[in-house]
Write a protein that holds these residues in place. Structure first.
Motif, PDB file in Angstrom:
ATOM      1  N   GLY A 128     -27.903  -3.656  36.840  1.00  0.00           N
ATOM      2  CA  GLY A 128     -26.554  -3.244  36.517  1.00  0.00           C
ATOM      3  C   GLY A 128     -26.313  -3.345  35.028  1.00  0.00           C
ATOM      4  N   GLU A 129     -25.721  -2.321  34.438  1.00  0.00           N
ATOM      5  CA  GLU A 129     -25.410  -2.305  33.001  1.00  0.00           C
ATOM      6  C   GLU A 129     -24.011  -2.897  32.803  1.00  0.00           C
ATOM      7  N   VAL A 130     -23.907  -3.853  31.872  1.00  0.00           N
ATOM      8  CA  VAL A 130     -22.671  -4.604  31.671  1.00  0.00           C
ATOM      9  C   VAL A 130     -22.058  -4.250  30.324  1.00  0.00           C
ATOM     10  N   VAL A 131     -20.749  -3.996  30.335  1.00  0.00           N
ATOM     11  CA  VAL A 131     -19.987  -3.761  29.105  1.00  0.00           C
ATOM     12  C   VAL A 131     -18.714  -4.598  29.190  1.00  0.00           C
ATOM     13  N   PHE A 132     -18.366  -5.293  28.125  1.00  0.00           N
ATOM     14  CA  PHE A 132     -17.161  -6.127  28.074  1.00  0.00           C
ATOM     15  C   PHE A 132     -16.058  -5.408  27.302  1.00  0.00           C
ATOM     16  N   TRP A 133     -14.854  -5.503  27.793  1.00  0.00           N
ATOM     17  CA  TRP A 133     -13.655  -5.004  27.110  1.00  0.00           C
ATOM     18  C   TRP A 133     -12.875  -6.221  26.620  1.00  0.00           C
ATOM     19  N   GLU A 134     -12.819  -6.356  25.302  1.00  0.00           N
ATOM     20  CA  GLU A 134     -12.162  -7.516  24.686  1.00  0.00           C
ATOM     21  C   GLU A 134     -11.254  -7.046  23.556  1.00  0.00           C
ATOM     22  N   GLY A 185      -9.218  -4.604  23.197  1.00  0.00           N
ATOM     23  CA  GLY A 185      -9.257  -3.178  22.872  1.00  0.00           C
ATOM     24  C   GLY A 185     -10.588  -2.673  22.357  1.00  0.00           C
ATOM     25  N   LYS A 186     -11.618  -3.507  22.374  1.00  0.00           N
ATOM     26  CA  LYS A 186     -12.925  -3.089  21.884  1.00  0.00           C
ATOM     27  C   LYS A 186     -13.971  -3.313  22.960  1.00  0.00           C
ATOM     28  N   LEU A 187     -14.995  -2.452  22.953  1.00  0.00           N
ATOM     29  CA  LEU A 187     -16.088  -2.538  23.913  1.00  0.00           C
ATOM     30  C   LEU A 187     -17.274  -3.265  23.291  1.00  0.00           C
ATOM     31  N   ARG A 188     -17.896  -4.130  24.097  1.00  0.00           N
ATOM     32  CA  ARG A 188     -19.076  -4.870  23.632  1.00  0.00           C
ATOM     33  C   ARG A 188     -20.135  -4.803  24.723  1.00  0.00           C
ATOM     34  N   HIS A 189     -21.340  -4.393  24.323  1.00  0.00           N
ATOM     35  CA  HIS A 189     -22.426  -4.260  25.291  1.00  0.00           C
ATOM     36  C   HIS A 189     -22.912  -5.643  25.708  1.00  0.00           C
ATOM     37  N   GLY A 190     -23.083  -5.842  27.026  1.00  0.00           N
ATOM     38  CA  GLY A 190     -23.498  -7.146  27.532  1.00  0.00           C
ATOM     39  C   GLY A 190     -24.881  -7.180  28.116  1.00  0.00           C
ATOM     40  N   GLY A 191     -25.650  -6.086  27.999  1.00  0.00           N
ATOM     41  CA  GLY A 191     -27.015  -6.071  28.515  1.00  0.00           C
ATOM     42  C   GLY A 191     -27.085  -5.702  29.988  1.00  0.00           C
ATOM     43  N   LEU A 243     -15.532   2.985  32.773  1.00  0.00           N
ATOM     44  CA  LEU A 243     -14.867   2.200  33.813  1.00  0.00           C
ATOM     45  C   LEU A 243     -13.944   1.150  33.199  1.00  0.00           C
ATOM     46  N   ALA A 244     -14.444   0.457  32.166  1.00  0.00           N
ATOM     47  CA  ALA A 244     -13.627  -0.579  31.526  1.00  0.00           C
ATOM     48  C   ALA A 244     -12.397   0.023  30.863  1.00  0.00           C
ATOM     49  N   SER A 245     -12.559   1.157  30.189  1.00  0.00           N
ATOM     50  CA  SER A 245     -11.435   1.786  29.494  1.00  0.00           C
ATOM     51  C   SER A 245     -10.379   2.283  30.476  1.00  0.00           C
ATOM     52  N   LEU A 273     -15.538 -16.044  32.859  1.00  0.00           N
ATOM     53  CA  LEU A 273     -14.373 -16.918  32.955  1.00  0.00           C
ATOM     54  C   LEU A 273     -13.627 -16.655  34.255  1.00  0.00           C
ATOM     55  N   GLU A 274     -12.846 -17.631  34.690  1.00  0.00           N
ATOM     56  CA  GLU A 274     -12.075 -17.471  35.917  1.00  0.00           C
ATOM     57  C   GLU A 274     -10.979 -16.418  35.778  1.00  0.00           C
ATOM     58  N   THR A 275     -10.599 -16.096  34.544  1.00  0.00           N
ATOM     59  CA  THR A 275      -9.557 -15.094  34.304  1.00  0.00           C
ATOM     60  C   THR A 275     -10.131 -13.696  34.115  1.00  0.00           C
ATOM     61  N   ASP A 276     -11.448 -13.551  34.137  1.00  0.00           N
ATOM     62  CA  ASP A 276     -12.074 -12.243  33.937  1.00  0.00           C
ATOM     63  C   ASP A 276     -11.904 -11.374  35.180  1.00  0.00           C
ATOM     64  N   GLU A 277     -11.934 -10.058  34.966  1.00  0.00           N
ATOM     65  CA  GLU A 277     -11.891  -9.077  36.042  1.00  0.00           C
ATOM     66  C   GLU A 277     -13.100  -8.166  35.916  1.00  0.00           C
ATOM     67  N   VAL A 278     -13.788  -7.964  37.025  1.00  0.00           N
ATOM     68  CA  VAL A 278     -15.014  -7.160  37.044  1.00  0.00           C
ATOM     69  C   VAL A 278     -14.715  -5.829  37.725  1.00  0.00           C
ATOM     70  N   VAL A 279     -15.153  -4.739  37.099  1.00  0.00           N
ATOM     71  CA  VAL A 279     -14.957  -3.394  37.633  1.00  0.00           C
ATOM     72  C   VAL A 279     -16.324  -2.788  37.925  1.00  0.00           C
ATOM     73  N   ILE A 280     -16.529  -2.337  39.169  1.00  0.00           N
ATOM     74  CA  ILE A 280     -17.765  -1.665  39.557  1.00  0.00           C
ATOM     75  C   ILE A 280     -17.406  -0.385  40.290  1.00  0.00           C
ATOM     76  N   GLU A 281     -18.384   0.518  40.412  1.00  0.00           N
ATOM     77  CA  GLU A 281     -18.169   1.768  41.127  1.00  0.00           C
ATOM     78  C   GLU A 281     -18.693   1.631  42.551  1.00  0.00           C
ATOM     79  N   ALA A 282     -18.096   2.363  43.481  1.00  0.00           N
ATOM     80  CA  ALA A 282     -18.477   2.282  44.889  1.00  0.00           C
ATOM     81  C   ALA A 282     -19.870   2.868  45.093  1.00  0.00           C
ATOM     82  N   THR A 283     -20.813   2.009  45.485  1.00  0.00           N
ATOM     83  CA  THR A 283     -22.178   2.418  45.804  1.00  0.00           C
ATOM     84  C   THR A 283     -22.595   1.716  47.096  1.00  0.00           C
ATOM     85  N   GLY A 284     -23.853   1.910  47.470  1.00  0.00           N
ATOM     86  CA  GLY A 284     -24.323   1.306  48.705  1.00  0.00           C
ATOM     87  C   GLY A 284     -24.364  -0.210  48.680  1.00  0.00           C
ATOM     88  N   ASN A 285     -24.536  -0.792  47.497  1.00  0.00           N
ATOM     89  CA  ASN A 285     -24.620  -2.259  47.393  1.00  0.00           C
ATOM     90  C   ASN A 285     -23.413  -2.870  46.705  1.00  0.00           C
TER      91      ASN A 285
END
Length: 406
Positions: free
Chosen positions: A8-14, A16-22, A92-94, A39-51
């Motif tokens: 999975g490719e990870v990008v952080f939105w912090e 108003g700016k995007l940061r690549h997370g590997g 997705l993050a934007s 962090l417990e306050t973070d929100e994760v966004v993923i797209e609907a796939t089989g897994n």
């Protein structure tokens, strides 16, 4: 996260700016390690796939929320000129940060299990149908007449089939198909039992069984797709979820044009509703009168789809208001419930231990209920018989109606 089968490719939105997370491997250990870094306050966004459901279950304990995006409505990803995993994750993050991300509902564990059972049963039934069609095609190729018995694959039908003149290689193919049908029949019986056991404790499924034409398979499929009825604010929302709403084309001051149904949504449930509509159209009651009225104007195929839409609207009202179908036939409903209990493995009743379903086998009582349903059908036909189409909006007020002059 833009997730794939292995990573999975990870990008952080912090701020108003995007940061690549590997990248993160799609394993439970790697996802748990990634979740601990959030962090417990973070929100994760993923797209609907089989897994995506498995990813959501692993990451949910570590973050505030896991959002699953609807892939059919995220057009920015599908039509992007530059499409990479990093760009998709950033999109997705934007969209989520701007409040424009279309989400899907995440079912609970019981609903998710029921959806899996219904989907597996649907696959087994489709496989059986394909094998039966192959046997019929062999008979058709050698000019074998139609089987005189009701079921070609029953005991009498197989006896008739064994007497037909066919080449040896075709006999071997038919025997192979019969063995496969027997095996699939055993699998189907196991799935039906698991589904019935889960349905016994669900009052919503019992409520849907009160509708004429709706059997256990349709009721379970509906509830597996709906889950929580509170997430649909109106019956039109539920109709649209099943893809039974008509397509509309309108622009500017022009009139709106309504076309065929959208077919966007759960195709399996939509097909089950149409099958239930055909069954409801054959039984006496208001649904039969509705079918006849639409068939006279648009034909039987359109009428069946209209009844399927009516069933979806009925289901929404019954589940929302927690009321049974008004024109339910008590003995038929009891017969359905008893069939569900037997399918779940409940013991049979013998002797004087007859339940309410026994009334369904008494011809006199069954005909009395059908007569009541016919009266309801006549009342509905009389009620809608006085309906007249609305005049156009641009028509001048005060003009006399020629029909009234007569």
């Amino acid at each position: 996260m833009d997730i794939h089968r292995t990573f999975g490719e990870v990008v952080f939105w912090e701020e108003g700016k995007l940061r690549h997370g590997g990248r993160v491997d799609m394993t439970r250990t790697a996802l748990e390690g990634f979740g601990k870094s959030l962090l417990e306050t973070d929100e994760v966004v993923i797209e609907a796939t089989g897994n995506c459901m498995a990813v959501s279950r692993v990451l949910s304990p570590f973050v505030k929320r896991v959002v699953i995006a609807n892939p059919l409505q995220v057009k920015a990803i599908a039509h992007a000129h530059i499409k990479t995993d990093k760009v998709d994750a950033g999109t997705l993050a934007s969209l989520y940060a701007a409040g424009y991300l279309p989400e899907i509902w995440t079912p609970d564990a019981a609903t998710e299990r029921m959806r899996r059972l219904v989907a597996r049963r649907y696959q087994v039934v489709r496989h059986r149908t394909r094998i039966k069609n192959e046997v019929h095609s062999i008979l058709y190729a050698y000019l074998i007449p139609k089987c005189p018995h009701a079921d070609l694959f029953g005991g009498r039908g197989r006896g008739w089939l064994a007497r037909q003149p066919l080449p040896e290689d075709e006999w071997m193919a038919i025997e192979r198909h019969m063995r496969e049908l027997d095996r699939l029949g055993e699998d189907l019986a196991v799935l039906d039992r698991e589904i019935a056991e889960s349905a016994l404790v669900d009052p919503a499924i019992r409520r849907l069984l009160t509708i004429t034409g709706v059997n256990l398979t349709v009721a379970v499929g509906l509830m597996a797709a709906i889950g929580d009825i509170a997430r649909f604010k109106s019956p039109q929302k539920l109709v649209s979820y099943f893809g039974l709403n008509p397509r509309v084309r309108q622009s500017g001051l022009g009139a709106a044009h309504h076309g065929r149904i959208s077919k966007v949504g759960r195709s399996h449930v939509r097909a089950m509703l149409v099958e239930a509509a055909w069954a409801a159209a054959k039984a006496p009651g208001p649904l039969h009168a509705f079918f006849v009225r639409i068939r006279a104007k648009r034909g039987h195929q359109v009428a069946a789809v209209a009844v399927a839409r009516k069933l979806a609207v009925l289901a929404w009202h019954m589940l929302t208001k927690e009321k049974d179908y008004l024109w339910a036939r008590p003995s038929l409903v009891a017969h359905k419930v008893r069939g569900m209990e037997l399918q779940a493995g409940k013991p049979q009743r013998k002797g004087n231990a007859r339940g309410p379903s026994y009334a369904y086998h008494v011809k006199k009582l069954r005909h009395q209920e059908m007569n009541i349903a016919r009266k309801a059908e006549e009342s509905y036909a009389h009620f809608v018989g006085a309906w007249r189409p609305r005049p156009p909006k641009g028509r001048a007020r005060g003009r006399l109606n020629p029909a009234r002059l007569e």
